[in-house]
Write an enzyme that holds these catalytic residues in place. Structure first.
Site, mmCIF file in Angstrom:
data_model
loop_
_atom_site.group_PDB
_atom_site.id
_atom_site.type_symbol
_atom_site.label_atom_id
_atom_site.label_comp_id
_atom_site.label_asym_id
_atom_site.label_seq_id
_atom_site.Cartn_x
_atom_site.Cartn_y
_atom_site.Cartn_z
ATOM 1 N N ARG A 31 0.867 -1.282 0.196
ATOM 2 C CA ARG A 31 -0.204 0.518 -0.008
ATOM 3 C C ARG A 31 0.958 1.024 -0.299
ATOM 4 O O ARG A 31 1.652 1.478 0.692
ATOM 5 C CB ARG A 31 -0.995 0.464 1.500
ATOM 6 C CG ARG A 31 -2.057 1.336 0.983
ATOM 7 C CD ARG A 31 -2.846 1.480 2.566
ATOM 8 N NE ARG A 31 -3.045 2.745 2.558
ATOM 9 C CZ ARG A 31 -3.121 3.509 3.562
ATOM 10 N NH1 ARG A 31 -3.193 2.908 4.212
ATOM 11 N NH2 ARG A 31 -4.120 4.212 3.335
ATOM 12 N N HIS A 91 -2.764 11.119 0.964
ATOM 13 C CA HIS A 91 -2.268 10.558 2.698
ATOM 14 C C HIS A 91 -1.624 12.169 2.139
ATOM 15 O O HIS A 91 -0.227 12.410 2.610
ATOM 16 C CB HIS A 91 -1.315 9.753 2.521
ATOM 17 C CG HIS A 91 -1.334 9.002 3.634
ATOM 18 N ND1 HIS A 91 -0.724 7.584 3.639
ATOM 19 C CD2 HIS A 91 -0.298 10.079 4.785
ATOM 20 C CE1 HIS A 91 -0.801 7.818 5.031
ATOM 21 N NE2 HIS A 91 -0.511 8.303 5.064
ATOM 22 N N GLU A 141 -7.072 8.993 6.330
ATOM 23 C CA GLU A 141 -7.583 9.429 7.867
ATOM 24 C C GLU A 141 -8.026 10.165 7.291
ATOM 25 O O GLU A 141 -7.286 11.933 7.799
ATOM 26 C CB GLU A 141 -6.052 9.309 8.421
ATOM 27 C CG GLU A 141 -5.526 7.687 9.031
ATOM 28 C CD GLU A 141 -4.117 7.752 9.828
ATOM 29 O OE1 GLU A 141 -4.224 8.741 9.916
ATOM 30 O OE2 GLU A 141 -3.929 6.563 10.009
ATOM 31 N N ASN A 169 -7.244 2.195 10.317
ATOM 32 C CA ASN A 169 -6.115 2.835 10.778
ATOM 33 C C ASN A 169 -5.860 2.833 12.690
ATOM 34 O O ASN A 169 -7.067 2.943 12.473
ATOM 35 C CB ASN A 169 -5.849 3.933 10.080
ATOM 36 C CG ASN A 169 -5.020 3.560 8.664
ATOM 37 O OD1 ASN A 169 -5.389 2.416 7.790
ATOM 38 N ND2 ASN A 169 -4.483 4.348 8.670
ATOM 39 N N TYR A 182 -4.674 2.003 16.263
ATOM 40 C CA TYR A 182 -3.147 1.990 16.851
ATOM 41 C C TYR A 182 -2.873 1.914 18.081
ATOM 42 O O TYR A 182 -2.224 1.333 18.909
ATOM 43 C CB TYR A 182 -2.160 3.544 16.410
ATOM 44 C CG TYR A 182 -1.635 3.224 15.169
ATOM 45 C CD1 TYR A 182 -2.988 4.031 14.342
ATOM 46 C CD2 TYR A 182 -0.501 3.248 15.075
ATOM 47 C CE1 TYR A 182 -2.066 4.128 13.024
ATOM 48 C CE2 TYR A 182 0.411 3.148 13.614
ATOM 49 C CZ TYR A 182 -0.672 3.342 12.869
ATOM 50 O OH TYR A 182 -0.077 3.644 11.879
ATOM 51 N N GLU A 241 -3.885 0.201 8.474
ATOM 52 C CA GLU A 241 -3.014 -0.117 9.466
ATOM 53 C C GLU A 241 -3.055 -0.111 10.711
ATOM 54 O O GLU A 241 -4.058 -0.219 11.053
ATOM 55 C CB GLU A 241 -2.500 2.221 9.056
ATOM 56 C CG GLU A 241 -1.810 2.658 8.057
ATOM 57 C CD GLU A 241 -1.879 4.410 7.827
ATOM 58 O OE1 GLU A 241 -0.953 4.816 8.837
ATOM 59 O OE2 GLU A 241 -1.869 4.468 6.736
HETATM 60 O O1 IFM Z 1 2.675 8.200 9.998
HETATM 61 C C1 IFM Z 1 1.344 8.186 10.201
HETATM 62 C C2 IFM Z 1 0.373 7.696 9.531
HETATM 63 O O2 IFM Z 1 1.012 8.592 7.619
HETATM 64 C C3 IFM Z 1 -0.810 7.902 9.144
HETATM 65 N N1 IFM Z 1 -1.498 7.277 9.680
HETATM 66 C C4 IFM Z 1 -0.463 6.819 10.954
HETATM 67 C C5 IFM Z 1 1.291 6.642 11.026
HETATM 68 C C6 IFM Z 1 1.878 7.432 12.225
HETATM 69 O O3 IFM Z 1 2.175 7.811 13.070
#
Ligand code: IFM
Length: 490
Positions: A96, A141, A186, A328, A330, A392
């Site tokens: 990706r 992006h 995002e 995405n 985290y 992600e």
């Molecule tokens: O690096 C970023 C990415 O550009 C978008 N998602 C989160 C990642 C980590 O912070």
């Protein structure tokens, strides 16, 4: 009939037994991700135009933690063959990456197309395919053409038209070979983190107003690109197109009903802001978002809600405008209810929530696999089990080769995801952020997410595999998550 019964028993076992064994279901796909500004460098190579991150890092180096830029970054503009080599070595199913809008269209408009920009992405796509790696392409992006920022960028609805034209060009030039498209990466970060929290380019502080204007344009831009693909390209090219939305999992801080409601509100307003218009049955923003912002706007003496409404046509165009939901994720946060007095507007006040991260979470505060599983199940319930691609998932550290934290993170998160699949969630891919260390926006090069370490002091930007690269390579080869990770660590 007997065949059908056997098939049902088989698929029951392949879901439940596979997850018990840490085995990925058949056809599940594993890949890695990057983004143009974070890896390409070549910021003014050939006729590339300036984007908002070029402008920010050049004019305000002080806002970047280590005063760095993405001018060279991993130098993938020149070293893309090395990227393909490491991807091949990992054995990923797909890669990706994103297209830099101004590398293709230096002014952001389609009246001037860069032949070097076309060549760069054509070469990369062809080489990936020659190596049996599927290109998964993100159109946007975060690197908006500076030329469009002069008109207000994403706060001006006209930007959705420029984006639509750019999208049409990209589909027409690369869609014969690219079969998975992500329109926007995002939206929350693009709009809230920049206009609301003053964290990213174009570094304009306009909480509770600019963020919502940006949000409407982003959503409309997405739907325009989707319908262009759907009407003009889908039949011939046969690909899929979706959007990637980022979110935390919002866990109530206490069992008190006000915190439980606040956590649900957090999900509805931070994630539903983007997902509800596209994936819900009714479309439009979530009701709670509309009513809260309208009420606060009234109390603040605005003549109408600060949240710009959609027209009926926009609502219809947005509803169902995705073949998949890119996710995405985290981390998880604890959410509590917070009443904010009327004053300067902001998204946080509109939500009426506060977020905390528990430093005592084990194995560490960045790794909350149960939150990931809860999130995936919430999406399943809320949006009628859409097709989800994890676009992600990643772990920050200082860039050491023995990145044990990252190995544990991906191991635990993938296990939680397999459990969610066992719960019936329709998830078909998992993407590690990132293939290699890169320019982490306002954090510059101070934190790293890569499976490969990049030597940023070496003009060759040497890429060296970390323990996590060896781990992920094994996962891909065996289609299994190993319980014992000691063999990857020296
Ligand atoms: O690096 C970023 C990415 O550009 C978008 N998602 C989160 C990642 C980590 O912070």
């Amino acid at each position: 009939m007997q065949f059908l019964a056997e098939l049902l028993i088989l698929s029951y076992f392949s879901i439940h037994f596979a997850h018990a064994q840490n085995i990925f279901p058949d056809h599940f796909r594993l890949g890695v991700a990057s983004a143009s500004y974070q890896i390409e460098g070549g910021w003014n190579a050939s006729d590339k135009g300036e984007n908002i991150w070029d402008r920010l890092t050049h004019e305000h180096p002080e806002v970047i933690k280590d005063n760095s830029t993405g001018d060279v970054a991993c130098d993938s503009y020149h070293l893309w063959k090395k990227d393909v080599e490491i991807l091949k070595n990992l054995g990923v199913d797909y890669y990706r990456f994103s297209i830099s809008w101004t590398r293709l269209l230096p002014t952001g408009r389609v009246d001037k197309i860069s032949s070097d920009g076309l060549k760069y992405y054509n070469d990369l796509i062809d080489s990936l395919l020659e190596n049996k790696i599927e290109p998964v392409v993100t159109l946007y992006h975060w690197d908006l053409p500076q030329a469009l920022q002069y008109f207000g960028g994403w706060t001006n609805l006209i930007t959705s038209d420029f984006f639509a034209q750019y999208a049409r060009l990209v589909f027409s030039r690369f869609g014969d070979r690219v079969k998975t498209w992500i329109t926007i990466n995002e939206p929350y970060s693009i709009c809230e983190t920049t206009y609301g929290d003053f964290q990213g380019a174009p570094l304009i502080h306009s909480p509770g107003i600019g963020d919502y204007l940006c949000g409407k344009t982003i959503l409309v831009a997405h739907s325009k690109a989707f319908h262009i693909y759907d009407k003009e390209f889908r039949e011939k090219q046969g690909g899929k197109i979706g959007i990637t939305i980022d979110t935390i999992w919002a866990e109530p801080r206490t069992n008190k009903s006000e915190d439980v409601e606040a956590a649900e509100r957090e999900m509805q307003m931070s994630f539903g802001w983007w997902a509800h218009p596209i994936f819900s049955t009714n479309g439009d923003y979530p009701e709670i978002m509309k009513s809260r912002i309208e009420e606060r706007s009234r109390q603040e003496n605005f003549v109408e809600s600060r949240l710009p409404s959609f027209t009926k046509e926009e609502i219809l165009n947005l509803r169902g405008s995705a073949d998949f939901l890119g996710l995405n994720h985290y981390n998880t946060k604890l959410i509590s209810n917070t009443e904010f007095p009327i004053g300067e507007p902001s998204f946080q006040k509109d939500k009426g929530t506060s977020a905390f991260q528990d430093p005592n979470w084990k194995p560490n505060k960045h790794t909350v696999p149960w939150g990931f599983r809860k999130l995936l199940n919430w999406i399943k319930r809320e949006y009628d089990n859409p097709l989800v691609y994890i676009t992600e998932n990643g772990f920050p550290d200082e860039g050491q080769l023995q990145d044990v934290g990252r190995v544990i993170f991906h191991k635990e998160m993938m296990k939680a995801m397999l459990q969610a699949i066992g719960d019936g969630c329709n998830i078909q891919s998992y993407t590690v952020w990132s293939i290699m260390d890169n320019m982490e926006w306002r954090d510059g090069y101070t934190i790293k997410f890569g499976l490969y370490q990049v030597d940023f002091n070496n003009p060759n930007r040497t890429r060296t595999p970390k323990a996590s690269a060896k781990f992920f390579k094994t996962v891909i080869e065996t289609r299994t998550i190993p319980e014992n990770i000691t063999m990857f660590i020296e």
